[in-house]
Write an enzyme that holds these catalytic residues in place. Structure first.
Site, PDB file in Angstrom:
ATOM      1  N   GLU B  67       0.992  -1.027   0.260  1.00  0.00           N
ATOM      2  CA  GLU B  67       0.124   0.096  -0.513  1.00  0.00           C
ATOM      3  C   GLU B  67       0.786   1.413  -0.429  1.00  0.00           C
ATOM      4  O   GLU B  67       0.351   2.109  -0.369  1.00  0.00           O
ATOM      5  CB  GLU B  67      -1.018   0.252   1.118  1.00  0.00           C
ATOM      6  CG  GLU B  67      -2.434  -0.806   0.855  1.00  0.00           C
ATOM      7  CD  GLU B  67      -1.953  -2.410   1.704  1.00  0.00           C
ATOM      8  OE1 GLU B  67      -0.290  -2.316   2.093  1.00  0.00           O
ATOM      9  OE2 GLU B  67      -2.480  -3.345   1.555  1.00  0.00           O
ATOM     10  N   HIS B 136     -10.832  -5.126   9.349  1.00  0.00           N
ATOM     11  CA  HIS B 136     -11.149  -4.497   8.246  1.00  0.00           C
ATOM     12  C   HIS B 136     -12.427  -4.235   8.116  1.00  0.00           C
ATOM     13  O   HIS B 136     -13.786  -4.390   7.455  1.00  0.00           O
ATOM     14  CB  HIS B 136     -11.641  -5.617   7.546  1.00  0.00           C
ATOM     15  CG  HIS B 136     -10.282  -6.248   7.224  1.00  0.00           C
ATOM     16  ND1 HIS B 136      -9.346  -6.981   8.010  1.00  0.00           N
ATOM     17  CD2 HIS B 136      -9.479  -6.928   5.757  1.00  0.00           C
ATOM     18  CE1 HIS B 136      -8.165  -7.506   7.109  1.00  0.00           C
ATOM     19  NE2 HIS B 136      -8.921  -7.757   6.174  1.00  0.00           N
TER      20      HIS B 136
END
Lengths: 325, 333
Positions: B67, B136
């Site tokens: 990322e 998440h």
């Protein structure tokens, strides 16, 4: 002269000498401005490392990109920035390259392809891959060169960047300026294994270069930049070098290394002296020719510093401009 | 909700996102996408199916799980003439990109005195409700909203998802878009014709005279549901969706609160130091002399999102809580 060193005329090498010397004078003047309390903040001097920036940038085109570091004045000037406007930026003046809003650690000059110094160690190691990806997607043969210090070897993002640059054969050159110390810590305490192996693990060709010898730097950089331009993907250079001064201008006692070590590097491996000696031996360039050139460069740099002090500070209203484009 | 002009279809939020990307990539060759599993897989929520087929692997780049690296690559590409859309699979993973967004993307234009630009979009998700637990499910949009130089959008409907994303792609600044992953399959009217929704323009999703409910993202639907029930007890709630956290349409929020004299804020980020506090403060400052009650806030509970659905559902504001809070605020409890 060995066969692999291209024979170029004396003017070329004198020009590179002049650029290195200009950077040294610039940094000495910056130190002087800081010491006299005329420059806000702090700054990180490139003295001793000049052959790396000048050698690498000497094989770049105007439309090639570089990303720089907190120790970035040398990259800035080597890529073609003007001495006076660079001083003005360091002094926080409105005529500086960033209108006085970036300063030493964030100076950028899009017109010469300099995407900016960076206050975050390793902060531009992926940005350079982005510039390389962009060059490729736009269908150009531009090359992106990322300068970073050995301190950045500790940042994980470098390895994400090298992995992707290798996967996608991006036209990127990673230039590790290994000046032996990450801030105040000798890098034998921070780097495990061999530096070049880190790049080779991604299949990236990696070379160790004497960063104090501009002829070697420019020769190797020329080869790998040409390869990148041909679409052969990224390369990695470890340029062994030494910063004569402290981590920044305020780091004057340097308890983490010895004075003897500093003196030895300066006496035996100075990039200016190395090139001047070769110029004399190879082309018979006399010492007084070099001295004449040095005097002219130093006078011009000192004049630029003095003029920059007279430049205006930014208007107060500039504080809210350029937050958004 | 405002009615779109011309021919209108019902499409999902996910389809709206995809349409925005496809249209912009067809229009502008400098737009490209980079992200994890966005190639043949069409992203983990399956909303980008066929994208790589149409535009090729060079413009729809399936990246390693890096990322921080892809955000940095986005910044560098944006600085040098491209318009990258960087997809971060889950909003929780924006932790990895915070240096690139905060220290690089958001500051480059300013630090360079206006010379360099970073026209990049960071698309990511937010929201709990899928039993995905603490790593998440977070809604971290307040973090990037805090950083000068960033723009932040939270589309609440398919139409907003399309119009805001298209504007974000054309914007010359870094724009983060947080999409609530529970909404990808929600349908709504979206006009056939091309349209843009400017960043910085709130929308009154339901007019009302008694209380202003400012709601973001999936909380807009919860607020609309609560408003229907409030109507049944004689209270007309005005639901205002700011749509972008930055730039913020302060005027629409304040004017609504002035009209109704009561306001509450609903947002799925943790209540502490978050969007609800900021928006409540904006209204308290701007409408103080018109308010009949303090501005109330409903954010997510200040706990990590738990796994067990019975626990998870407690942590997020919902229509029941909005209804009760609004009724109390109106003195009608």
């Amino acid at each position: 002269m060995s066969a692999e060193i291209p024979i170029q005329d004396v003017e070329h090498w004198l020009s590179l000498y002049e650029q290195m010397y200009r950077i040294r004078c610039f940094e000495e003047a910056a130190d002087n401005l800081y010491t006299r309390g005329l420059m806000p903040g702090i700054t990180h001097l490139y003295i001793g490392e000049e052959a790396v920036a000048v050698g690498v940038c000497s094989v770049l085109r105007d439309d090639d990109w570089i990303t720089s570091t907190h120790r970035g004045h040398g990259h800035c000037l080597a890529k073609g920035s003007d001495v006076g406007r660079t001083f003005a930026e360091l002094l926080g003046r409105s005529t500086g390259y960033c209108g006085g809003k970036g300063g030493s650690m964030h100076i950028a000059d899009q017109d010469t392809g300099n995407l900016g110094a960076n206050g975050i160690v390793g902060g531009s190691t992926a940005i350079v891959a982005g510039a390389g990806l962009s060059a490729k997607l736009r269908g150009t043969d531009e090359v992106a060169v990322g300068f970073f210090g050995d301190g950045a070897l500790g940042q994980g993002q470098l390895y994400e960047s090298m992995n992707m640059a290798a996967l996608w054969k991006l036209p990127v050159l990673y230039v590790c300026e290994n000046n032996q110390y990450g801030e105040y810590t000798p890098n034998d305490q921070t780097i495990a294994g061999e530096i070049l192996d880190r790049a080779r693990a991604f299949g990236i060709p990696a070379h160790e270069v004497d960063g104090q010898d501009i002829r070697e730097v420019s020769r190797v950089a020329g080869d790998v930049v040409a390869a990148a331009r041909r679409g052969e993907g990224p390369s990695f250079l470890q340029c062994t070098t030494y910063r004569y001064r402290g981590h920044h201008v305020g780091d004057v006692d340097r308890p983490y290394r010895t004075r003897a070590e500093e003196e030895e590097w300066q006496a035996t491996r100075d990039p200016l002296k190395t090139l001047a000696d070769w110029l004399e031996a190879e082309f018979g360039v006399a010492a007084d020719v070099v001295e004449q050139l040095e005097t002219e460069v130093r006078t011009a740099v000192d004049d630029s510093a003095a003029k920059a002090l007279d430049e205006p500070i930014p208007e107060d209203s500039e504080v809210t401009t350029h937050v958004y484009a | 909700m405002s009615t779109p002009n011309g021919a209108v279809r019902e499409i999902t939020y996910g389809e709206a996102v995809r349409e925005a990307i496809v249209e912009e990539m067809r229009r502008d060759p400098t737009v490209f996408m980079i992200g994890e599993d966005i190639g043949a897989a069409g992203n983990v929520f399956k909303i980008l199916t066929g994208l790589q087929e149409e535009f090729g692997a060079a413009r729809v780049i399936d990246s390693p799980i890096s990322e921080s690296g892809i955000a940095g690559i986005g910044v560098g590409a944006a600085m040098t003439g491209m318009r990258p859309i960087v997809e971060i699979m889950f909003g929780d993973f924006t932790t990895f990109v915070m240096d690139q967004m905060t220290n690089q993307a958001a500051k480059t234009h300013y630090m360079s005195g206006g010379k360099l630009r970073v026209p990049m979009v960071l698309r990511t998700t937010m929201g709990a409700g899928r039993a995905s637990a603490a790593q998440h499910s977070q809604s971290l949009h307040a973090w990037l909203s805090h950083v000068p130089g960033m723009k932040v959008a939270l589309p609440a409907t398919p139409r907003d998802a399309k119009g805001l994303l298209k504007s974000a792609i054309r914007d010359d600044n870094p724009v983060a878009i947080f999409e609530d992953k529970m909404m990808y399959s929600v349908t709504g009217p979206v006009e056939e014709e091309e349209f843009l929704i400017p960043l910085g323009q709130a929308e009154i999703k339901r007019p009302g005279r008694d209380i202003t409910i400012v709601a973001t993202s999936s909380m807009v639907q919860e607020a609309l549901t609560a408003a229907e029930r409030l109507a049944q007890v004689g209270l007309e709630a005005e639901v205002v969706d700011p749509r972008t956290m930055v730039p913020l349409d302060t005027d629409t929020l304040v004017e609504s609160a002035k009209r109704t004299s009561r306001a509450m804020i609903v947002d799925e980020g943790c209540e502490r130091y978050g969007v609800t506090g900021e928006l409540a403060s904006v209204i308290a400052d701007g409408a103080f002399y018109y308010l009949d009650a303090p501005v109330r806030r409903l954010g997510a509970m200040n706990v990590p999102v738990p796994f067990a659905p019975s626990l998870e559902e407690q942590t997020i504001p919902n229509a029941d809580g909005i209804f009760e809070t609004a009724r109390t605020l109106c003195g009608a409890a």
